[in-house]
Design a protein around this motif. Structure first.
Motif, mmCIF file in Angstrom:
data_model
loop_
_atom_site.group_PDB
_atom_site.id
_atom_site.type_symbol
_atom_site.label_atom_id
_atom_site.label_comp_id
_atom_site.label_asym_id
_atom_site.label_seq_id
_atom_site.Cartn_x
_atom_site.Cartn_y
_atom_site.Cartn_z
ATOM 1 N N MET A 244 0.809 -1.220 0.000
ATOM 2 C CA MET A 244 0.000 0.000 0.000
ATOM 3 C C MET A 244 0.842 1.270 0.000
ATOM 4 S SD MET A 244 -3.493 -0.546 2.155
ATOM 5 C CE MET A 244 -4.385 0.748 1.265
ATOM 6 N N MET B 230 1.390 3.443 3.084
ATOM 7 C CA MET B 230 1.606 2.283 3.964
ATOM 8 C C MET B 230 2.480 1.245 3.262
ATOM 9 S SD MET B 230 -2.256 1.902 5.486
ATOM 10 C CE MET B 230 -3.052 2.845 4.202
ATOM 11 N N MET C 233 2.509 -2.429 4.465
ATOM 12 C CA MET C 233 1.303 -3.256 4.404
ATOM 13 C C MET C 233 1.284 -3.993 3.073
ATOM 14 S SD MET C 233 -2.643 -2.196 4.994
ATOM 15 C CE MET C 233 -3.890 -3.464 5.146
ATOM 16 N N MET D 52 -7.421 -4.048 2.748
ATOM 17 C CA MET D 52 -7.791 -2.671 3.053
ATOM 18 C C MET D 52 -8.074 -1.929 1.755
ATOM 19 S SD MET D 52 -5.452 -0.106 5.258
ATOM 20 C CE MET D 52 -5.955 1.538 5.663
HETATM 21 CU CU CU Z 1 -3.304 -0.147 4.424
#
Ligand code: CU
Length: 135
Positions: free
Chosen positions: A75, A80, A83, A106
C-alpha cells in the motif's frame, strides 16, 4: 516506418535519461517493455482480481509467454509501504495478459511490482503499477 521512428524516439529518451548505460554501450532493452493495468475488480472479501498487460512499447504489441518470477503488492501509494498482500498468479485470459488474485485487506490505492523475463531479452523487465482495491 512510423514504428521505426517511434522506437528511435523512445531509445533516444531512454539513453538521455540513463547516461551510465551509454558509457557501457548497452541499450536498455528492458525499457522497451511495460506492464499496464487492464482491470482491477473486487473478488470476494479482501481480495482483488488484477489483470495486467505486458506491452512491447515501441511496437505497442502485447507480449505473451513472459515469466513473471517476482511479485509484490503493498500500500505504498496510500502511505503504507509495509502493508503487503499475498499475490496469487492465475491463468490470463488473452495472450499477453497476466492475472493475479491479490489479498487486499484494506481499501485504497495499492502498488503491484512485477519482475519478468521476456523471451529474447537478456534484461529483466521491472514495472510497478498501481490499482485501487475496493476493500
Ligand atoms: Cu493499508
Amino acid at each position: 516506418m512510423f514504428s521505426k521512428l517511434l522506437r528511435a524516439a523512445v531509445v533516444g529518451a531512454v539513453t538521455a535519461a540513463t547516461p551510465a548505460l551509454m558509457t557501457s554501450g548497452a541499450i536498455a532493452a528492458a525499457a522497451d517493455y511495460r506492464f499496464e493495468v487492464v482491470s482491477a475488480r473486487a473478488a470476494g472479501p479482501g481480495k482483488t482480481d488484477v489483470t495486467v498487460r505486458l506491452l512491447q512499447v515501441p511496437a505497442n504489441r502485447p507480449v505473451p509467454d513472459a515469466v513473471i518470477f517476482q511479485t509484490r503488492a503493498d500500500m505504498a501509494p496510500s502511505g503504507m509501504p509495509t502493508m503487503t498482500g499475498n499475490v496469487a498468479p492465475q491463468p490470463g485470459q488473452q495472450a499477453g495478459t497476466y492475472r493475479f488474485v491479490i489479498e487486499t485487506g484494506m481499501a485504497g490505492s495499492w502498488a503491484l511490482a512485477l519482475a519478468a523475463k521476456v523471451q529474447g531479452e537478456a534484461e529483466t523487465v521491472r514495472t510497478t503499477v498501481t490499482f485501487n482495491a475496493a476493500r
